[in-house]
Design a protein around this motif. Structure first.
Motif, PDB file in Angstrom:
ATOM      1  N   GLY A 144       0.812  -1.208   0.000  1.00 24.90           N
ATOM      2  CA  GLY A 144       0.000   0.000   0.000  1.00 24.90           C
ATOM      3  C   GLY A 144       0.844   1.256   0.000  1.00 24.90           C
ATOM      4  N   PHE A 145       1.916   1.238   0.772  1.00 35.07           N
ATOM      5  CA  PHE A 145       2.822   2.387   0.837  1.00 35.07           C
ATOM      6  C   PHE A 145       3.533   2.565  -0.503  1.00 35.07           C
ATOM      7  CE2 PHE A 145       6.243   5.077   2.254  1.00 35.07           C
ATOM      8  CZ  PHE A 145       5.751   5.751   3.350  1.00 35.07           C
ATOM      9  N   LEU A 146       4.009   1.449  -1.068  1.00 34.28           N
ATOM     10  CA  LEU A 146       4.663   1.489  -2.375  1.00 34.28           C
ATOM     11  C   LEU A 146       3.745   2.088  -3.438  1.00 34.28           C
ATOM     12  CD1 LEU A 146       6.811   0.683  -4.515  1.00 34.28           C
ATOM     13  CD2 LEU A 146       5.747  -1.592  -4.531  1.00 34.28           C
ATOM     14  N   GLU A 158      -4.471  13.999  -1.560  1.00 36.39           N
ATOM     15  CA  GLU A 158      -5.924  14.150  -1.703  1.00 36.39           C
ATOM     16  C   GLU A 158      -6.637  14.024  -0.365  1.00 36.39           C
ATOM     17  OE1 GLU A 158      -6.869  12.484  -6.217  1.00 36.39           O
ATOM     18  OE2 GLU A 158      -7.035  11.136  -4.511  1.00 36.39           O
ATOM     19  N   HIS A 159      -6.104  13.169   0.512  1.00 33.69           N
ATOM     20  CA  HIS A 159      -6.783  12.871   1.776  1.00 33.69           C
ATOM     21  C   HIS A 159      -6.070  13.466   2.984  1.00 33.69           C
ATOM     22  CE1 HIS A 159      -9.605  10.282  -0.301  1.00 33.69           C
ATOM     23  NE2 HIS A 159      -8.585   9.759  -0.950  1.00 33.69           N
ATOM     24  N   GLY A 160      -5.135  14.381   2.742  1.00 38.78           N
ATOM     25  CA  GLY A 160      -4.496  15.085   3.834  1.00 38.78           C
ATOM     26  C   GLY A 160      -3.628  14.219   4.729  1.00 38.78           C
ATOM     27  N   VAL A 161      -2.966  13.215   4.158  1.00 35.71           N
ATOM     28  CA  VAL A 161      -2.147  12.291   4.952  1.00 35.71           C
ATOM     29  C   VAL A 161      -0.705  12.798   4.999  1.00 35.71           C
ATOM     30  CG1 VAL A 161      -1.304   9.923   5.173  1.00 35.71           C
ATOM     31  CG2 VAL A 161      -3.629  10.349   4.329  1.00 35.71           C
ATOM     32  N   ALA A 162      -0.317  13.304   6.160  1.00 33.49           N
ATOM     33  CA  ALA A 162       1.059  13.738   6.384  1.00 33.49           C
ATOM     34  C   ALA A 162       1.900  12.545   6.827  1.00 33.49           C
ATOM     35  CB  ALA A 162       1.100  14.838   7.434  1.00 33.49           C
ATOM     36  N   ALA A 163       3.203  12.668   6.742  1.00 30.94           N
ATOM     37  CA  ALA A 163       4.092  11.559   7.090  1.00 30.94           C
ATOM     38  C   ALA A 163       3.825  11.001   8.492  1.00 30.94           C
ATOM     39  CB  ALA A 163       5.550  11.986   6.939  1.00 30.94           C
ATOM     40  N   PRO A 164       3.688  11.856   9.536  1.00 37.87           N
ATOM     41  CA  PRO A 164       3.459  11.294  10.874  1.00 37.87           C
ATOM     42  C   PRO A 164       2.170  10.462  10.982  1.00 37.87           C
ATOM     43  CG  PRO A 164       4.153  13.572  11.030  1.00 37.87           C
ATOM     44  CD  PRO A 164       3.864  13.318   9.579  1.00 37.87           C
ATOM     45  N   THR A 165       1.192  10.779  10.151  1.00 36.01           N
ATOM     46  CA  THR A 165      -0.060  10.014  10.167  1.00 36.01           C
ATOM     47  C   THR A 165       0.168   8.564   9.774  1.00 36.01           C
ATOM     48  OG1 THR A 165      -1.226  12.039   9.542  1.00 36.01           O
ATOM     49  CG2 THR A 165      -2.429   9.973   9.261  1.00 36.01           C
ATOM     50  N   THR A 166       1.178   8.319   8.945  1.00 35.09           N
ATOM     51  CA  THR A 166       1.442   6.956   8.469  1.00 35.09           C
ATOM     52  C   THR A 166       2.232   6.115   9.463  1.00 35.09           C
ATOM     53  OG1 THR A 166       3.549   7.484   7.351  1.00 35.09           O
ATOM     54  CG2 THR A 166       1.500   7.828   6.087  1.00 35.09           C
ATOM     55  N   HIS A 167       2.871   6.753  10.418  1.00 39.07           N
ATOM     56  CA  HIS A 167       3.782   6.015  11.303  1.00 39.07           C
ATOM     57  C   HIS A 167       3.103   4.915  12.118  1.00 39.07           C
ATOM     58  CE1 HIS A 167       6.766   9.636  11.138  1.00 39.07           C
ATOM     59  NE2 HIS A 167       6.748   8.950  10.019  1.00 39.07           N
ATOM     60  N   PRO A 168       1.942   5.155  12.744  1.00 39.83           N
ATOM     61  CA  PRO A 168       1.324   4.070  13.518  1.00 39.83           C
ATOM     62  C   PRO A 168       0.977   2.843  12.670  1.00 39.83           C
ATOM     63  CG  PRO A 168       0.356   6.185  14.115  1.00 39.83           C
ATOM     64  CD  PRO A 168       1.205   6.427  12.894  1.00 39.83           C
ATOM     65  N   ARG A 169       0.693   3.056  11.392  1.00 43.46           N
ATOM     66  CA  ARG A 169       0.384   1.927  10.512  1.00 43.46           C
ATOM     67  C   ARG A 169       1.655   1.223  10.032  1.00 43.46           C
ATOM     68  NH1 ARG A 169      -3.566  -0.371   7.751  1.00 43.46           N
ATOM     69  NH2 ARG A 169      -3.156  -1.228   5.682  1.00 43.46           N
ATOM     70  N   GLY A 185      11.753   1.814   4.933  1.00 39.67           N
ATOM     71  CA  GLY A 185      12.569   3.000   5.162  1.00 39.67           C
ATOM     72  C   GLY A 185      12.999   3.648   3.852  1.00 39.67           C
ATOM     73  N   ALA A 186      13.341   2.832   2.863  1.00 44.88           N
ATOM     74  CA  ALA A 186      13.717   3.371   1.554  1.00 44.88           C
ATOM     75  C   ALA A 186      12.526   4.049   0.889  1.00 44.88           C
ATOM     76  CB  ALA A 186      14.259   2.248   0.668  1.00 44.88           C
ATOM     77  N   LEU A 187      11.333   3.495   1.079  1.00 48.19           N
ATOM     78  CA  LEU A 187      10.130   4.127   0.528  1.00 48.19           C
ATOM     79  C   LEU A 187       9.854   5.464   1.205  1.00 48.19           C
ATOM     80  CD1 LEU A 187       7.810   1.008   0.142  1.00 48.19           C
ATOM     81  CD2 LEU A 187       8.785   2.392  -1.712  1.00 48.19           C
ATOM     82  N   TYR A 188      10.041   5.520   2.517  1.00 44.90           N
ATOM     83  CA  TYR A 188       9.884   6.796   3.221  1.00 44.90           C
ATOM     84  C   TYR A 188      10.856   7.833   2.670  1.00 44.90           C
ATOM     85  CZ  TYR A 188       6.558   5.978   7.046  1.00 44.90           C
ATOM     86  OH  TYR A 188       5.424   5.773   7.780  1.00 44.90           O
ATOM     87  N   ALA A 189      12.092   7.406   2.445  1.00 44.40           N
ATOM     88  CA  ALA A 189      13.099   8.343   1.941  1.00 44.40           C
ATOM     89  C   ALA A 189      12.686   8.893   0.576  1.00 44.40           C
ATOM     90  CB  ALA A 189      14.460   7.654   1.864  1.00 44.40           C
ATOM     91  N   ARG A 190      12.164   8.022  -0.283  1.00 43.01           N
ATOM     92  CA  ARG A 190      11.715   8.473  -1.604  1.00 43.01           C
ATOM     93  C   ARG A 190      10.523   9.422  -1.484  1.00 43.01           C
ATOM     94  NH1 ARG A 190      12.302   3.241  -5.724  1.00 43.01           N
ATOM     95  NH2 ARG A 190      14.460   2.734  -5.129  1.00 43.01           N
ATOM     96  N   ALA A 191       9.606   9.065  -0.592  1.00 43.65           N
ATOM     97  CA  ALA A 191       8.426   9.911  -0.412  1.00 43.65           C
ATOM     98  C   ALA A 191       8.794  11.280   0.127  1.00 43.65           C
ATOM     99  CB  ALA A 191       7.425   9.223   0.523  1.00 43.65           C
ATOM    100  N   GLU A 192       9.688  11.307   1.103  1.00 42.84           N
ATOM    101  CA  GLU A 192      10.109  12.577   1.685  1.00 42.84           C
ATOM    102  C   GLU A 192      10.878  13.407   0.652  1.00 42.84           C
ATOM    103  OE1 GLU A 192       9.244  13.739   4.523  1.00 42.84           O
ATOM    104  OE2 GLU A 192       8.927  12.133   5.966  1.00 42.84           O
ATOM    105  N   GLY A 194      10.598  13.347  -2.491  1.00 40.56           N
ATOM    106  CA  GLY A 194       9.702  13.790  -3.550  1.00 40.56           C
ATOM    107  C   GLY A 194       8.591  14.698  -3.093  1.00 40.56           C
ATOM    108  N   GLY A 195       8.541  15.019  -1.808  1.00 44.74           N
ATOM    109  CA  GLY A 195       7.485  15.876  -1.288  1.00 44.74           C
ATOM    110  C   GLY A 195       6.109  15.280  -1.485  1.00 44.74           C
ATOM    111  N   MET A 196       5.994  13.975  -1.265  1.00 47.13           N
ATOM    112  CA  MET A 196       4.754  13.269  -1.617  1.00 47.13           C
ATOM    113  C   MET A 196       3.665  13.328  -0.552  1.00 47.13           C
ATOM    114  SD  MET A 196       6.345   9.865  -3.442  1.00 47.13           S
ATOM    115  CE  MET A 196       7.664  10.004  -4.632  1.00 47.13           C
ATOM    116  N   PHE A 197       4.025  13.623   0.691  1.00 49.94           N
ATOM    117  CA  PHE A 197       3.023  13.652   1.755  1.00 49.94           C
ATOM    118  C   PHE A 197       2.281  14.982   1.774  1.00 49.94           C
ATOM    119  CE2 PHE A 197       6.107  10.549   3.510  1.00 49.94           C
ATOM    120  CZ  PHE A 197       5.250   9.467   3.693  1.00 49.94           C
ATOM    121  N   ALA A 198       1.082  14.945   2.323  1.00 48.24           N
ATOM    122  CA  ALA A 198       0.319  16.191   2.483  1.00 48.24           C
ATOM    123  C   ALA A 198       1.104  17.161   3.369  1.00 48.24           C
ATOM    124  CB  ALA A 198      -1.043  15.900   3.112  1.00 48.24           C
TER     125      ALA A 198
END
Length: 202
Positions: A144-146, A158-169, A185-192, A194-198
């Motif tokens: 799902g993260f990928l 679209e749904h206002g999901v910031a990086a910290p919101t994903t951490h508990p999951r 962790g590599a996916l987080y690095a790519r997302a960060e 790329g500015g992909m989080f809300a």
């Protein structure tokens, strides 16, 4: 097999085909630069491929056959219950009840022995207590993260999901094994990057 058993299996496979119609929030990037929503059957296939690739990377031996069975059946309940977005608290609050009622309907379509076997795999995944179930959970959440990373975080934004919101999951998935921690962790690095989080600056 008896004609009745053959008919029941074919009828169930026709029912299961409806999983292709259940849309998730994740987006699939298309060659023309647009996207479309991923369906739950596509998610299950991609999850299974994650499992095949990760099975040899983790320290604890796992029964890949059991994991792939869970991958195949874990979302069948969505045929009746629909997909509950991971970051929708209202949907998550009722998901367990709705999905258990859906399981009663979906698995009852099978002959009793097959119903028991598939229901047991679904229950094992939901309970998350065996090594195989924890491994399958990690594959599920990694996929799902990928999918969000592949679509440049479109659904997150679209749904206002910031990086910290994903951490508990994602933390429980990363805790399954260092291999999952490295992958996610590599996916987080790519997302960060790329500015992909809300709310990300970019």
């Amino acid at each position: 097999m008896s004609p009745d058993r053959v008919a029941a299996i074919l009828d169930f496979l026709a029912l299961a085909d409806r999983l292709k119609l259940v849309e998730r929030r994740g987006r699939i990037p298309l060659p023309d630069g647009t996207t479309r929503r991923e369906n739950s059957a596509e998610h299950c296939w991609h999850l299974a491929l994650v499992a095949v690739l990760m099975a040899g990377e983790v320290a604890e031996p796992i029964d890949l056959g059991r994991v792939l069975t869970m991958a195949a059946v874990h979302d069948l309940v969505e045929i009746e219950a629909g997909d509950s977005y991971a970051y929708d608290p209202a949907a998550q609050a009722t998901a367990a009840e709705r999905e258990r009622a859906a399981a009663d309907i979906v698995f009852a379509a099978l002959p009793p022995d097959l119903a028991a076997r598939l229901r047991a795999a679904w229950e094992e995944f939901e309970a998350g207590e065996t090594p195989e179930a924890r491994f399958a959970m990690a594959c599920d959440r990694a996929q799902g993260f990928l999918q969000n990373v592949l679509s440049q975080g479109l659904a997150w934004r679209e749904h206002g999901v910031a990086a910290p919101t994903t951490h508990p999951r994602m933390q429980p998935a990363m805790a399954v094994d260092p291999a999952f921690a490295a992958l996610i962790g590599a996916l987080y690095a790519r997302a960060e990057a790329g500015g992909m989080f809300a709310g990300a600056r970019g």
